[in-house]
Design an enzyme around this catalytic site. Structure first.
Site, PDB file in Angstrom:
ATOM      1  N   THR A 108      -3.540   0.913   4.325  1.00  0.00           N
ATOM      2  CA  THR A 108      -2.041   0.711   4.077  1.00  0.00           C
ATOM      3  C   THR A 108      -1.464   1.715   3.167  1.00  0.00           C
ATOM      4  OG1 THR A 108      -0.854  -0.783   2.574  1.00  0.00           O
ATOM      5  CG2 THR A 108      -3.194  -0.863   1.836  1.00  0.00           C
ATOM      6  N   TYR A 116      -3.996  -5.677  -4.010  1.00  0.00           N
ATOM      7  CA  TYR A 116      -3.955  -5.551  -2.470  1.00  0.00           C
ATOM      8  C   TYR A 116      -4.300  -4.290  -2.333  1.00  0.00           C
ATOM      9  CZ  TYR A 116      -2.049  -4.429   2.169  1.00  0.00           C
ATOM     10  OH  TYR A 116      -2.025  -4.311   3.374  1.00  0.00           O
TER      11      TYR A 116
END
Length: 290
Positions: free
Chosen positions: A103, A127
């Site tokens: 990501t 995250y």
């Protein structure tokens, strides 16, 4: 014929790979999700791959609820880091090449030019931190790997920004959308197609040595406001999109203000032609409608 294991196959990217698999010659696929395969269990993984002769592993599994991760750190780390460690060890033990999806959240989001693969990482939330931990574990354990960082993923499957804006735009006359977070949408269909091209490239080149980390999104740059506006235009919705700032939108996790990814490396190494984000919205919306 290359034999490919896909984990997390019920998500956006896994579902797109499944759609393309039926049209792909020379590759065989085994699609799994949590019901079929627990990637947090080394024993379950070892038992599952025994005698199956997998050549590639595409890991689409991830804990992606950015806000919930702030309160559910252990689960986020289990899926985004520990499970990746298990897959890395599995790959080493069984001569498998792992392709792992990461990501843009591994960066601080405080830059002002597209991030290259070599720039320093500085994830701001759980995250991003757990996704980067997963990257590092894979790098340290398995030399032959492909990590693909992507951003703002959308598709006809699951929950995503495009589907949310599409549905709200049908019912609302006005919507407020954040204007001061800049990045690039990624059509999961295009990413899935590119992953299969990467596998084809590696499979044909027995001397392939360009393993490592790559960036992929569609071309172009926009804010969430721009993205939402284009969605309404493509869908012929009469919904006005108004700008709001990040400070006026409460959330647990800090979002990157700027997370545009530089894609020069992946385009050069794998000879990829990446479409602009604006031209791909209609393709996705038409699939959803039909």
């Amino acid at each position: 014929m290359a034999n490919i294991l896909v984990t997390g196959s019920n998500g956006q990217l896994g579902s797109e790979i499944r759609e393309l698999a039926s049209k792909t010659v020379g590759l065989t696929f085994t699609f799994t999700d949590i019901k079929e395969l627990d990637i947090t269990s080394p024993e379950a993984l070892s038992k599952f791959v025994k005698d199956k002769n997998f050549r590639y592993l595409i890991n689409c599994a991830a804990y992606t609820n950015v806000d919930k991760a702030e309160e559910d750190k252990d689960t986020a780390r289990l899926i985004n880091a520990t499970a990746v460690k298990n897959l890395a060890q599995l790959s080493i033990d069984n001569n498998i090449i792992p392709i792992h999806i990461s990501t843009d959240y591994v960066f601080s989001g405080e830059g002002f030019k597209p991030y290259t693969e070599n720039e320093s990482t500085d994830p701001q939330g759980i995250y991003g931190k757990t996704k980067f931990e997963g990257e590092e574990l894979l790098r340290n354990i398995c030399q032959k790997h492909i990590i693909i960082r992507t951003s703002w993923l959308y598709s006809p499957f699951g929950k995503n920004f495009l589907k949310t804006m599409l549905n709200l735009g049908r019912d609302k006359t006005e919507l407020g959308v954040i204007v001061d977070q800049i990045g690039t949408p990624t059509y999961a269909h295009d990413l899935a197609f590119s992953i299969l091209k990467i596998i084809e490239n590696i499979d044909k080149n027995k001397d392939f040595k360009d393993y490592g980390t790559y960036h992929y999104s569609n071309e172009g740059v926009c804010s969430w406001f721009d993205f939402a506006s284009e969605i309404q235009i493509a869908a012929n919705n009469n919904c006005k999109i108004n700008t709001i700032e990040s400070k006026d939108f409460e959330c647990l996790a800090k979002r990157p203000y700027y997370s545009v990814l530089n894609k020069s490396k992946i385009k050069h190494i794998f000879d990829l032609d990446i479409p602009h984000w604006r031209v791909r919205i209609s393709h996705c919306i038409n699939r959803i409608i039909s």
